[in-house]
Design a protein around this motif. Structure first.
Motif, PDB file in Angstrom:
ATOM      1  N   GLU A 119       0.948  -1.097   0.037  1.00  0.00           N
ATOM      2  CA  GLU A 119       0.019   0.004   0.014  1.00  0.00           C
ATOM      3  C   GLU A 119       0.861   1.274  -0.157  1.00  0.00           C
ATOM      4  N   LEU A 120       0.239   2.282  -0.786  1.00  0.00           N
ATOM      5  CA  LEU A 120       1.024   3.649  -0.683  1.00  0.00           C
ATOM      6  C   LEU A 120       0.152   4.302   0.471  1.00  0.00           C
ATOM      7  N   TYR A 121       1.160   4.903   1.414  1.00  0.00           N
ATOM      8  CA  TYR A 121       0.530   5.726   2.489  1.00  0.00           C
ATOM      9  C   TYR A 121       0.608   7.133   2.202  1.00  0.00           C
ATOM     10  N   ARG A 122      -0.343   7.932   2.710  1.00  0.00           N
ATOM     11  CA  ARG A 122      -0.179   9.472   2.694  1.00  0.00           C
ATOM     12  C   ARG A 122       0.243   9.850   4.168  1.00  0.00           C
ATOM     13  N   PRO A 123       1.194  10.491   4.191  1.00  0.00           N
ATOM     14  CA  PRO A 123       1.727  11.005   5.823  1.00  0.00           C
ATOM     15  C   PRO A 123       0.751  11.607   6.452  1.00  0.00           C
ATOM     16  N   GLY A 124       1.025  11.838   7.412  1.00  0.00           N
ATOM     17  CA  GLY A 124      -0.042  12.783   8.409  1.00  0.00           C
ATOM     18  C   GLY A 124      -0.073  14.148   7.692  1.00  0.00           C
ATOM     19  N   ALA A 125      -1.022  14.654   7.522  1.00  0.00           N
ATOM     20  CA  ALA A 125      -1.492  16.040   7.075  1.00  0.00           C
ATOM     21  C   ALA A 125      -2.486  16.843   7.491  1.00  0.00           C
ATOM     22  N   VAL A 126      -2.831  18.080   7.285  1.00  0.00           N
ATOM     23  CA  VAL A 126      -3.620  18.908   7.916  1.00  0.00           C
ATOM     24  C   VAL A 126      -5.119  18.459   6.990  1.00  0.00           C
ATOM     25  N   ASP A 127      -6.163  18.124   7.987  1.00  0.00           N
ATOM     26  CA  ASP A 127      -7.094  17.849   7.535  1.00  0.00           C
ATOM     27  C   ASP A 127      -8.459  19.104   7.326  1.00  0.00           C
ATOM     28  N   TRP A 128      -8.004  19.855   8.434  1.00  0.00           N
ATOM     29  CA  TRP A 128      -8.949  21.159   8.281  1.00  0.00           C
ATOM     30  C   TRP A 128      -8.208  22.327   9.369  1.00  0.00           C
ATOM     31  N   SER A 129      -8.542  23.484   8.758  1.00  0.00           N
ATOM     32  CA  SER A 129      -8.029  24.473   9.585  1.00  0.00           C
ATOM     33  C   SER A 129      -8.964  25.739   9.790  1.00  0.00           C
ATOM     34  N   ILE A 130      -8.903  26.441  10.636  1.00  0.00           N
ATOM     35  CA  ILE A 130      -9.742  27.773  10.619  1.00  0.00           C
ATOM     36  C   ILE A 130      -8.870  28.992  11.344  1.00  0.00           C
ATOM     37  N   PRO A 131      -9.163  30.052  10.729  1.00  0.00           N
ATOM     38  CA  PRO A 131      -8.630  31.130  11.729  1.00  0.00           C
ATOM     39  C   PRO A 131      -8.791  31.197  12.992  1.00  0.00           C
ATOM     40  N   LEU A 132      -7.819  31.804  13.895  1.00  0.00           N
ATOM     41  CA  LEU A 132      -8.065  31.746  15.217  1.00  0.00           C
ATOM     42  C   LEU A 132      -9.182  32.866  15.665  1.00  0.00           C
ATOM     43  N   SER A 133      -9.193  33.888  15.017  1.00  0.00           N
ATOM     44  CA  SER A 133     -10.130  34.763  15.256  1.00  0.00           C
ATOM     45  C   SER A 133     -11.514  34.114  15.090  1.00  0.00           C
ATOM     46  N   GLU A 134     -11.861  32.918  14.453  1.00  0.00           N
ATOM     47  CA  GLU A 134     -13.052  32.125  14.492  1.00  0.00           C
ATOM     48  C   GLU A 134     -13.385  31.413  15.274  1.00  0.00           C
ATOM     49  N   LEU A 135     -12.125  30.912  16.212  1.00  0.00           N
ATOM     50  CA  LEU A 135     -12.254  30.134  17.246  1.00  0.00           C
ATOM     51  C   LEU A 135     -12.771  30.607  18.697  1.00  0.00           C
ATOM     52  N   LEU A 136     -13.970  30.470  18.775  1.00  0.00           N
ATOM     53  CA  LEU A 136     -14.899  31.012  19.742  1.00  0.00           C
ATOM     54  C   LEU A 136     -15.336  30.074  21.020  1.00  0.00           C
ATOM     55  N   THR A 137     -15.626  29.027  20.735  1.00  0.00           N
ATOM     56  CA  THR A 137     -16.027  27.988  21.625  1.00  0.00           C
ATOM     57  C   THR A 137     -15.390  26.685  21.471  1.00  0.00           C
ATOM     58  N   SER A 138     -15.536  25.782  22.443  1.00  0.00           N
ATOM     59  CA  SER A 138     -14.768  24.424  22.284  1.00  0.00           C
ATOM     60  C   SER A 138     -15.889  23.615  21.221  1.00  0.00           C
ATOM     61  N   ARG A 139     -16.808  24.105  20.977  1.00  0.00           N
ATOM     62  CA  ARG A 139     -17.782  23.402  19.931  1.00  0.00           C
ATOM     63  C   ARG A 139     -17.112  23.557  18.447  1.00  0.00           C
ATOM     64  N   ASP A 140     -16.312  24.601  18.201  1.00  0.00           N
ATOM     65  CA  ASP A 140     -15.601  24.983  16.948  1.00  0.00           C
ATOM     66  C   ASP A 140     -14.623  23.960  16.642  1.00  0.00           C
ATOM     67  N   ILE A 141     -14.346  23.007  17.423  1.00  0.00           N
ATOM     68  CA  ILE A 141     -13.231  22.078  17.410  1.00  0.00           C
ATOM     69  C   ILE A 141     -13.808  20.831  17.022  1.00  0.00           C
ATOM     70  N   SER A 142     -15.300  20.871  16.994  1.00  0.00           N
ATOM     71  CA  SER A 142     -15.769  19.325  16.813  1.00  0.00           C
ATOM     72  C   SER A 142     -15.582  18.738  15.343  1.00  0.00           C
ATOM     73  N   PRO A 143     -15.317  17.548  15.305  1.00  0.00           N
ATOM     74  CA  PRO A 143     -14.930  17.054  14.028  1.00  0.00           C
ATOM     75  C   PRO A 143     -16.088  17.180  12.954  1.00  0.00           C
TER      76      PRO A 143
END
Length: 488
Positions: free
Chosen positions: A464-488
């Motif tokens: 198998e050919l693997y994909r190395p660990g990578a960023v699957d999502w990102s958001i601006p810090l300014s939009e990180l308001l509550t813990s619910r914003d980091i839900s999958p």
């Protein structure tokens, strides 16, 4: 304390065990309501452990190991109370807060394996790589949402919060009816866009060093490459599965088996954690055969232990063999290979980097090896020296039944349940776990047709050919308001 999805404000103690540069910003993130020691009496809602890497400190893995050692004390408390959150934080220079770097890959390996085992105690484990001067409020949010945090690794830097996905299969190159052959593997890699297969596979006439060649997957690789016509230098310390002891008989037995079958091999008793012995190994190879065409670093030590049980000796032994060993060997081989304008390096990482109970030290080390291999491939690109990383599977000395004690049985049961294995004994004995199944793919990676910078899963009937660990999502810090914003 029963683990809750959203603990009430002030429900339990938050402790911060970290290097001095992290204490103030983490304390501020919790409005000063933290302790810098573990309390004698709980309940403890969360423990944040951390280490800081200054710009002048080049030992990135030291930072991870320091945080992991603090996690040992934290998990003793959290596991005993059957609940809580453990957040592992690394404070790094901005340039180091990204995937593919040793801090990210090794912390990810640690967090995912720690999370897999600590879930049995109701403890949620996650990790954060925080840039210098970065906003630490994500750490507090993670302590408030255990179900979101478990097994996750986040990057905080450059004004963003990003989540890192674990290495995963990108595509299946080959599924054979039985053990894959060299021809099948060469065809599969060629179809996937490799350099070509006409005369471009196999190790006939090549000189290959195989560390860990005295047993398990390393022995299978050494014997298999010799059967294809390679001259093999079998290097092995002859230690037990824990890395203790020294016995030249292990390497000699493999070399004898190769010569008995008509192949060419020599045995060298080598401790890869010692740079002088690595240099001597390469010098002996050059003296006997005039060149080194390929290096397979399969030597390994497995100290099976839960996070709260892993000793400093366990950490030192595992990191020195896997990580320091890889660097010592590559440094010794790279000069002769570069002078000839040709060489192949195959470094052995592990699927445990995606998480496996009882293997936090091993997963940390193998994450670092994965990162080192990728960086080395970039460094040697265009030089004729190709570097690839494999994630092999199969029976080894470490997985052999050996009348384990209660601690080992507990870990094996956790691992079986985590991976969905109903019968661990039958699983180890299955044909899919024959270490010889790895040989064909590794032979291709040692041969003239090998690509560069690949992450390849081997073992069983699949390649198998693997994909190395990578960023699957990102958001601006300014939009990180509550813990619910980091839900999958």
């Amino acid at each position: 304390m029963k683990q809750a999805d959203q603990p009430r404000e002030g429900d339990g103690i938050v402790s911060v065990l970290a290097d001095e540069p992290l204490i103030q910003p983490l304390s501020a993130a919790f409005d000063g309501e933290v302790r810098t020691t573990l309390p004698e009496r709980g309940p403890v809602r969360a423990v944040v452990v951390g280490a800081a890497l200054t710009t002048a400190d080049g030992d990135e893995l030291r930072c991870v190991a320091a945080a992991a050692r603090r996690a040992r004390e934290a998990t003793r408390v959290l596991a005993a109370q059957r609940g809580g959150v453990l957040v592992c934080v690394l404070l790094l220079p901005e340039k180091a807060v990204k995937t593919g770097r040793p801090p990210c890959e090794s912390l990810s390996g640690f967090v995912r394996s720690a999370a897999a085992e600590q879930s049995f105690y109701g403890v949620s484990v996650c990790g954060v790589l925080l840039s210098e001067g970065g906003d630490p409020r994500l750490v507090r949010m993670l302590t408030e949402r255990p179900s979101v945090a478990a097994g996750q690794v986040f990057l905080v830097g450059g004004g963003e919060v990003a989540r890192v996905a674990a290495p995963a299969v990108e595509r299946e190159l080959l599924r054979a009816a039985g053990r894959p052959s060299s021809a099948q593997v060469a065809e599969a890699f060629g179809a996937a866009g490799g350099p070509g297969t006409a005369g471009g596979h196999g190790t006939a006439g090549r000189v290959v060093i195989v560390t860990g060649g005295g047993g398990g997957i390393g022995r299978a690789v050494a014997v298999g490459l010799a059967e294809e016509g390679a001259t093999v230098v079998v290097a092995d310390l002859g230690c037990d599965a824990d890395g203790r002891g020294r016995d030249p008989g292990f390497a000699q037995d493999t070399a004898y088996e190769i010569t008995r079958r008509g192949g060419r091999a020599v045995a060298v008793c080598t401790d890869v954690s010692r740079p002088d012995e690595c240099r001597d190994l390469v010098a002996q190879t050059l003296g006997a055969f005039g060149r080194v065409d390929a290096l397979c670093h399969a030597a390994g030590v497995v100290r099976q232990a839960l996070v709260q049980e892993a000793t400093d000796e366990d950490w030192d032994a595992v990191l020195s063999v896997h990580v320091a060993g890889a660097r010592h060997l590559v440094e010794a081989c790279l000069g002769p290979m570069s002078e000839r304008g040709h060489g192949r390096v195959v470094l052995f990482s592990s699927r445990s980097v995606t998480g496996s109970p009882g293997l936090s030290t091993y997963s940390t080390a193998k994450g670092a090896v994965l990162a080192y291999g990728r960086a080395l491939a970039d460094r040697t690109a265009g030089s004729g020296v190709h570097v690839n990383v494999v994630l092999p599977s199969g029976r080894t000395r470490a997985s052999a039944p050996q009348a384990p004690g209660a601690r080992r049985r507990r870990i094996e049961l956790m691992r079986a349940r985590h991976h969905g294995i109903a019968d661990p004994v039958a699983y180890r004995a299955a044909p899919e776990q024959d270490p010889e199944n790895n040989v064909a793919a590794i032979s291709w990676l040692c041969g003239p047709g090998a690509g560069n910078g690949l992450l390849v899963g081997t073992g069983g009937p699949r390649v198998e050919l693997y994909r190395p660990g990578a960023v699957d999502w990102s958001i601006p810090l300014s939009e990180l308001l509550t813990s619910r914003d980091i839900s999958p």
